[in-house]
Design an enzyme around this catalytic site. Sequence first.
Site, short mmCIF file in Angstrom:
data_model
loop_
_atom_site.label_atom_id
_atom_site.label_comp_id
_atom_site.label_asym_id
_atom_site.label_seq_id
_atom_site.Cartn_x
_atom_site.Cartn_y
_atom_site.Cartn_z
N LEU A 145 -9.61 0.00 9.13
CA LEU A 145 -10.32 -1.25 8.86
C LEU A 145 -11.80 -0.95 8.61
O LEU A 145 -12.45 -0.32 9.44
CB LEU A 145 -10.16 -2.22 10.02
CG LEU A 145 -10.73 -3.62 9.79
CD1 LEU A 145 -10.00 -4.33 8.66
CD2 LEU A 145 -10.65 -4.46 11.06
N VAL A 146 -12.30 -1.42 7.49
CA VAL A 146 -13.63 -1.04 7.03
C VAL A 146 -14.66 -2.10 7.40
O VAL A 146 -14.47 -3.29 7.15
CB VAL A 146 -13.63 -0.83 5.50
CG1 VAL A 146 -14.99 -0.33 5.03
CG2 VAL A 146 -12.54 0.17 5.10
N LYS A 189 0.83 -1.20 0.00
CA LYS A 189 0.00 0.00 0.00
C LYS A 189 0.86 1.26 0.00
O LYS A 189 0.55 2.25 -0.67
CB LYS A 189 -0.93 0.00 1.22
CG LYS A 189 -2.15 -0.89 1.07
CD LYS A 189 -3.09 -0.35 0.00
CE LYS A 189 -4.39 -1.11 -0.07
NZ LYS A 189 -5.27 -0.60 -1.15
#
Length: 332
Positions: free
Chosen positions: A185-186, A160
């Site tokens: 964190l989704v 990332k």
Amino acid sequence: MLVDGKLVCVTGAGGYIASWIVKLLLERGYTVRGTVRNPTDPKNNHLRELQGAKERLTLHSADLLDYEALCATIDGCDGVFHTASPMTDDPETMLEPAVNGAKFVIDAAAKAKVKRVVFTSSIGAVYMNPNRDTQAIVDENCWSDLDFCKNTKNWYCYGKMLAEQSAWETAKAKGVDLVVLNPVLVLGPPLQSAINASLVHILKYLTGSAKTYANLTQVYVDVRDVALGHVLVYEAPSASGRYILAETALHRGEVVEILAKFFPEYPLPTKCSDEKNPRAKPYKFTTQKIKDLGLEFKPIKQSLYESVKSLQEKGHLPLPQDSNQNEVIIES
């Protein structure tokens, strides 16, 4: 804000975050070109069922490493949302499409003279730095330590960070207006039928496959807020740089406590896997920058509840026989 006729491209349109971005863009009047691996794959049917999709959504086959296909899809677009990224910890299969994919998308955007590129990065490119003061507030100026990520084999964060750096370097060289989102964190209900990686740790607690919870603290955000954040930074002329998307930090113990309150019928763990060390503390962060653009975050309690309801509805989580199906009032 309705913007009838504006044409944008969303890469990886069938993904967890991207699907919500597509939904929101269609609701706001945009015409959307979405890139997917296979436009005829039934797993993308959820996109075709979105309101406005029949009239204003087309799906295109465009691999991240297929520059010509990306150019063809992006040509004529006013903007690009680059969300596509491999979700794996295998450096051999992740690094090249993540890094070169970002470069190719921005190259194609420059060729098409788009208005702006919105790039989905991650908090993994921001906070992974062992030398940072634990009391320091993590903001958009922070970067992860690349060597630390590599030495600890944290290939997701490593990839990332490299991908975001590649995006910034290419955008600067090509004169592209780039804005980057760094979500934590989704959570939240998925639109697609397949379960995504970020909901797996919730599911394992509910199914009983995890007998304990980790001594770990994470920061969470709702997928619908992440999607809205993407659209807000695209539409705001003043938007620039990076934007952290985060609602609140929870210890895994707090996560299972919330789940147990909402869904007591499931075999949720009650013990931590590490009872010797002190309870892990969260890092401090600020999201004032995205709030200044008008984003108000949903409470993560709501995200957790609606995530589980969605997992039930999509058949990933069996309904308990004695389940109380009454709606739950969620306190913030």
